[in-house]
Scaffold this motif. Structure first.
Motif, PDB file in Angstrom:
ATOM      1  N   ILE A  18       0.830  -1.393  -0.142  1.00 55.28           N
ATOM      2  CA  ILE A  18       0.015   0.081   0.011  1.00 55.28           C
ATOM      3  C   ILE A  18       0.973   1.135  -0.069  1.00 55.28           C
ATOM      4  N   SER A  19       2.005   1.130   1.007  1.00 55.71           N
ATOM      5  CA  SER A  19       2.742   2.478   0.894  1.00 55.71           C
ATOM      6  C   SER A  19       3.480   2.672  -0.315  1.00 55.71           C
ATOM      7  N   ILE A  20       4.005   1.624  -0.993  1.00 52.99           N
ATOM      8  CA  ILE A  20       4.537   1.626  -2.318  1.00 52.99           C
ATOM      9  C   ILE A  20       3.760   2.301  -3.364  1.00 52.99           C
ATOM     10  N   GLY A  21       2.621   1.948  -3.241  1.00 48.88           N
ATOM     11  CA  GLY A  21       1.504   2.157  -4.238  1.00 48.88           C
ATOM     12  C   GLY A  21       1.149   3.693  -4.149  1.00 48.88           C
ATOM     13  N   LEU A  22       0.955   4.097  -2.943  1.00 51.73           N
ATOM     14  CA  LEU A  22       0.766   5.540  -2.586  1.00 51.73           C
ATOM     15  C   LEU A  22       1.865   6.395  -2.995  1.00 51.73           C
ATOM     16  N   ILE A  23       2.969   5.867  -2.847  1.00 53.87           N
ATOM     17  CA  ILE A  23       4.124   6.705  -3.158  1.00 53.87           C
ATOM     18  C   ILE A  23       3.981   6.905  -4.853  1.00 53.87           C
ATOM     19  N   PHE A  24       3.996   5.826  -5.453  1.00 55.20           N
ATOM     20  CA  PHE A  24       3.884   5.711  -6.764  1.00 55.20           C
ATOM     21  C   PHE A  24       2.912   6.458  -7.434  1.00 55.20           C
ATOM     22  N   ILE A  25       1.862   6.665  -6.725  1.00 52.10           N
ATOM     23  CA  ILE A  25       0.502   7.617  -7.121  1.00 52.10           C
ATOM     24  C   ILE A  25       1.054   9.057  -7.202  1.00 52.10           C
ATOM     25  N   ALA A  26       1.626   9.212  -5.869  1.00 54.88           N
ATOM     26  CA  ALA A  26       2.063  10.463  -5.728  1.00 54.88           C
ATOM     27  C   ALA A  26       3.089  11.034  -6.642  1.00 54.88           C
ATOM     28  N   ILE A  27       4.135  10.170  -7.081  1.00 47.28           N
ATOM     29  CA  ILE A  27       5.141  10.558  -8.002  1.00 47.28           C
ATOM     30  C   ILE A  27       4.460  10.771  -9.419  1.00 47.28           C
ATOM     31  N   VAL A  28       3.496   9.906  -9.986  1.00 49.02           N
ATOM     32  CA  VAL A  28       2.769  10.134 -11.144  1.00 49.02           C
ATOM     33  C   VAL A  28       1.938  11.413 -11.215  1.00 49.02           C
ATOM     34  N   ARG A  29       1.370  11.702 -10.096  1.00 50.07           N
ATOM     35  CA  ARG A  29       0.579  13.081  -9.861  1.00 50.07           C
ATOM     36  C   ARG A  29       1.557  14.185 -10.108  1.00 50.07           C
ATOM     37  N   VAL A  30       2.741  14.118  -9.292  1.00 50.67           N
ATOM     38  CA  VAL A  30       3.651  15.113  -9.365  1.00 50.67           C
ATOM     39  C   VAL A  30       4.096  15.463 -10.814  1.00 50.67           C
ATOM     40  N   ILE A  31       4.250  14.245 -11.644  1.00 49.09           N
ATOM     41  CA  ILE A  31       4.997  14.290 -12.811  1.00 49.09           C
ATOM     42  C   ILE A  31       3.846  15.123 -13.733  1.00 49.09           C
ATOM     43  N   TYR A  32       2.638  14.638 -13.514  1.00 53.68           N
ATOM     44  CA  TYR A  32       1.749  15.059 -14.467  1.00 53.68           C
ATOM     45  C   TYR A  32       1.404  16.350 -14.151  1.00 53.68           C
ATOM     46  N   VAL A  33       1.416  16.898 -13.090  1.00 51.69           N
ATOM     47  CA  VAL A  33       1.377  18.555 -12.631  1.00 51.69           C
ATOM     48  C   VAL A  33       2.520  19.166 -13.479  1.00 51.69           C
ATOM     49  N   ILE A  34       3.679  18.832 -13.235  1.00 53.08           N
ATOM     50  CA  ILE A  34       4.647  19.382 -14.079  1.00 53.08           C
ATOM     51  C   ILE A  34       4.593  19.395 -15.587  1.00 53.08           C
ATOM     52  N   TYR A  35       4.283  18.400 -15.848  1.00 47.09           N
ATOM     53  CA  TYR A  35       4.059  18.186 -17.550  1.00 47.09           C
ATOM     54  C   TYR A  35       2.728  19.327 -17.909  1.00 47.09           C
ATOM     55  N   GLN A  36       1.870  19.411 -17.103  1.00 48.54           N
ATOM     56  CA  GLN A  36       0.970  20.419 -17.197  1.00 48.54           C
ATOM     57  C   GLN A  36       1.160  21.939 -17.167  1.00 48.54           C
ATOM     58  N   THR A  37       2.103  22.209 -16.365  1.00 38.37           N
ATOM     59  CA  THR A  37       2.557  23.406 -16.138  1.00 38.37           C
ATOM     60  C   THR A  37       3.524  24.091 -17.377  1.00 38.37           C
ATOM     61  N   GLY A  38       3.147  25.242 -17.694  1.00 37.78           N
ATOM     62  CA  GLY A  38       3.847  25.823 -18.852  1.00 37.78           C
ATOM     63  C   GLY A  38       3.022  26.207 -19.958  1.00 37.78           C
ATOM     64  N   LYS A  39       1.748  25.330 -19.743  1.00 36.10           N
ATOM     65  CA  LYS A  39       0.810  25.398 -20.976  1.00 36.10           C
ATOM     66  C   LYS A  39       0.266  26.803 -20.736  1.00 36.10           C
ATOM     67  N   PRO A  40      -0.200  27.188 -21.899  1.00 31.55           N
ATOM     68  CA  PRO A  40      -1.220  28.553 -21.877  1.00 31.55           C
ATOM     69  C   PRO A  40      -2.462  28.483 -21.027  1.00 31.55           C
ATOM     70  N   LEU A  41      -2.712  29.661 -20.493  1.00 34.59           N
ATOM     71  CA  LEU A  41      -3.871  29.722 -19.569  1.00 34.59           C
ATOM     72  C   LEU A  41      -5.191  29.485 -20.770  1.00 34.59           C
ATOM     73  N   ARG A  42      -5.830  28.491 -20.640  1.00 32.28           N
ATOM     74  CA  ARG A  42      -7.044  28.403 -21.411  1.00 32.28           C
ATOM     75  C   ARG A  42      -8.343  27.982 -20.499  1.00 32.28           C
ATOM     76  N   PRO A  43      -8.929  29.064 -19.673  1.00 31.84           N
ATOM     77  CA  PRO A  43     -10.011  28.841 -18.737  1.00 31.84           C
ATOM     78  C   PRO A  43     -11.281  28.177 -19.875  1.00 31.84           C
ATOM     79  N   LYS A  44     -12.178  27.111 -19.030  1.00 32.01           N
ATOM     80  CA  LYS A  44     -12.999  26.360 -19.558  1.00 32.01           C
ATOM     81  C   LYS A  44     -14.306  27.211 -19.999  1.00 32.01           C
ATOM     82  N   SER A  45     -14.333  28.243 -19.202  1.00 33.62           N
ATOM     83  CA  SER A  45     -15.674  29.076 -19.306  1.00 33.62           C
ATOM     84  C   SER A  45     -15.265  30.761 -19.473  1.00 33.62           C
ATOM     85  N   PRO A  46     -15.990  31.507 -20.034  1.00 31.85           N
ATOM     86  CA  PRO A  46     -15.670  32.890 -20.035  1.00 31.85           C
ATOM     87  C   PRO A  46     -15.830  33.770 -18.760  1.00 31.85           C
ATOM     88  N   LYS A  47     -16.030  32.954 -17.495  1.00 34.93           N
ATOM     89  CA  LYS A  47     -16.151  33.390 -16.178  1.00 34.93           C
ATOM     90  C   LYS A  47     -14.873  34.275 -15.657  1.00 34.93           C
TER      91      LYS A  47
END
Length: 231
Positions: A18-47
């Motif tokens: 369970i611990s290894i699984g949680l650490i793996f999920i956390a690492i994947v999530r961090v990598i995903y956030v870093i991957y998304q970082t730097g993309k232009p701001l495109r709000p889903k709505s005009p609000k």
């Protein structure tokens, strides 16, 4: 081997998996956030998007006021201004700016800006030992402010007070509390190297868009965007 020892080993094995699984999920999530970082701001709505603006003393505030003067105000509101607890001048300048915006609204809907102060991690001349306690207080205060505001956009340009706020915003992305787009504009005074705040946000991939005002800085830090002088 007794049944009790076998049961303990199974529990330990399950806990490790369970611990290894949680650490793996956390690492994947961090990598995903870093991957998304730097993309232009495109709000889903005009609000409008709630916007946090971090002010610094002296030239930092003057530069930020210039940046805000070109901002599409109806897209970035409500606006929350934050400055260090010992910096009243910056908030006064922000209030003057907001008052001038109210005068030019021509009857349009106005959402009042809010002005806040945050504890500094370390005052000028403060010893490093005593700054440990003040740093912890500043981090706790920054966390409370970020939970309260939960901005969609963060604008900053170098003051040290922006670092804990941006780090917390990044952690909020990882956890899934709020996705804030962080825009960092390096000070015009930084010609050959980044400030400590800028270097941290650049190296840690925390800023979504990182702007510099000198071409040699862009060549040295290729993920930065050169926008020319803003003063």
């Amino acid at each position: 081997m007794s049944a009790m020892e076998s049961k303990d080993e199974n529990c330990f094995f399950i806990s490790m998996v369970i611990s290894i699984g949680l650490i793996f999920i956390a690492i994947v999530r961090v990598i995903y956030v870093i991957y998304q970082t730097g993309k232009p701001l495109r709000p889903k709505s005009p609000k409008p998007m709630s916007t946090l603006i971090v002010l610094g003393s002296g030239g930092h505030t003057a530069e930020m006021i210039n940046v805000l003067s070109t901002l599409q105000k109806d897209r970035f509101m409500p606006r929350f201004y934050i400055a260090a607890a010992t910096d009243n001048m910056s908030l006064q300048k922000a209030r003057v700016l907001e008052d001038s915006l109210v005068d030019t609204q021509n009857g349009g809907k106005v959402i009042p800006a809010k002005f806040m102060q945050i504890y500094r991690s370390r005052e000028v001349g403060q010893s490093y030992i005593t700054s440990i306690g003040t740093t912890l207080i500043a981090i706790a205060h920054a966390l409370w402010l970020m939970i309260k505001i939960r901005p969609q956009v963060i604008l900053c340009n170098g003051p040290g007070t922006c670092v804990p706020l941006c780090v917390i915003a990044f952690l909020f992305k990882v956890i899934g509390i709020r996705w804030s787009s962080i825009f960092y504009v390096e000070s015009i005074a930084r010609v050959k190297r980044l400030s400590l705040s800028g270097l941290l946000l650049y190296k840690l991939h925390i800023a979504d868009q990182f702007y510099v005002q000198w071409p040699q800085l862009q060549r040295k830090y290729p993920r930065a965007l050169y926008v020319g002088c803003l003063m």
